[in-house]
Design a protein around this motif. Structure first.
Motif: not given
Lengths: 113, 114
Positions: B104-108, B35, B45, B33, B37, B90, B9-10, B43, B88, A103, A43-44
């Motif tokens: 703050x973002x999660x790991x996707x 998003x 929304x 949120x 990618x 997010x 994650x996947x 990114x 992906x 973004x 993640x970003x």
């Protein structure tokens, strides 16, 4: 209508030199600007931000400059390091409790050893 | 330490399946949120939520819905997955009681629809 624009998709610089990443915006209501860094499959992560009451904000090797009249901001990384290689996203927001982050498309930075 | 956690994650799903992507934050943030990618598109929304049971469409809501029954959890639902939803995804959260705050973002979640 793209409100946040990162017109250069990629940038390659030599280790130790300066990296300058540019961002333009069209919405004059934006008053808070952020840079995020993103590695593949992650993640970003937040890097640095600036509000419209300032024209410069500095944090270690990272400095963001804001030119409100030109609706332009830039991120300077000095000195660039190979670990800085990533995708960098510019984002903008309006003041307000329920505002969202808009973004850009991102810039892929490659720092050559 | 702030944390936004995405459930997977996947993921690999078949066309037409109903898909749930879960996101949990532990920061008591009001705004959350989703998003996606994609290469060359940045990114974008999909949806955001500014309170429990409150939601608002983002730039690309078609084919998606969301649910926010509890403050800490925000779910993205693909009603009938299609190959063009391979992406992906997010999740992010943001505090709103101060003027200038980051998200703050999660790991996707890398979703592949086959």
């Amino acid at each position: 209508d793209q409100q946040v624009k990162q017109n250069s998709p990629s940038l390659s610089v030599q280790e130790g030199r300066i990296s300058i990443l540019n961002c333009d915006y069209t919405n004059s209501m934006f008053d808070y600007f952020l840079w995020y860094k993103k590695y593949p499959a992650e993640g970003p992560t937040f890097l640095i931000s600036i509000s419209s009451i300032k024209d410069k904000n500095e944090d270690g090797r990272f400095t963001v400059f804001l030119n409100k009249s030109a609706k332009h901001l830039s991120l300077h990384i000095v000195p660039s390091q190979p670990g800085d290689s990533a995708v960098y996203f510019c984002a903008a927001s309006r003041t307000g409790a329920n505002s969202k982050l808009t973004f850009g498309k991102g810039i892929t930075l490659s720092v050559r050893p | 330490d702030v944390k936004v956690t995405q459930s997977s994650r996947y993921l690999v799903k078949r066309t037409g399946e109903k898909v749930f992507l879960e996101c949990v934050q532990d920061m008591d943030h009001e705004n959350m949120f989703w998003y996606r990618q994609d290469p060359g598109l940045g990114l974008r929304l999909i949806y955001f939520s500014y309170d429990v049971k409150m939601k608002e469409k983002g730039d690309i809501p078609e084919g998606y819905s969301v649910s926010r029954e509890k403050k800490e959890r925000f779910s993205l639902i693909l009603e009938s997955a299609s190959t063009n939803q391979t992406s992906m995804y997010l999740c992010a959260s943001r505090q709103t009681d101060t003027t200038y705050t980051e998200a703050f973002f999660g790991q996707g979640t890398r979703l592949t629809v086959v």
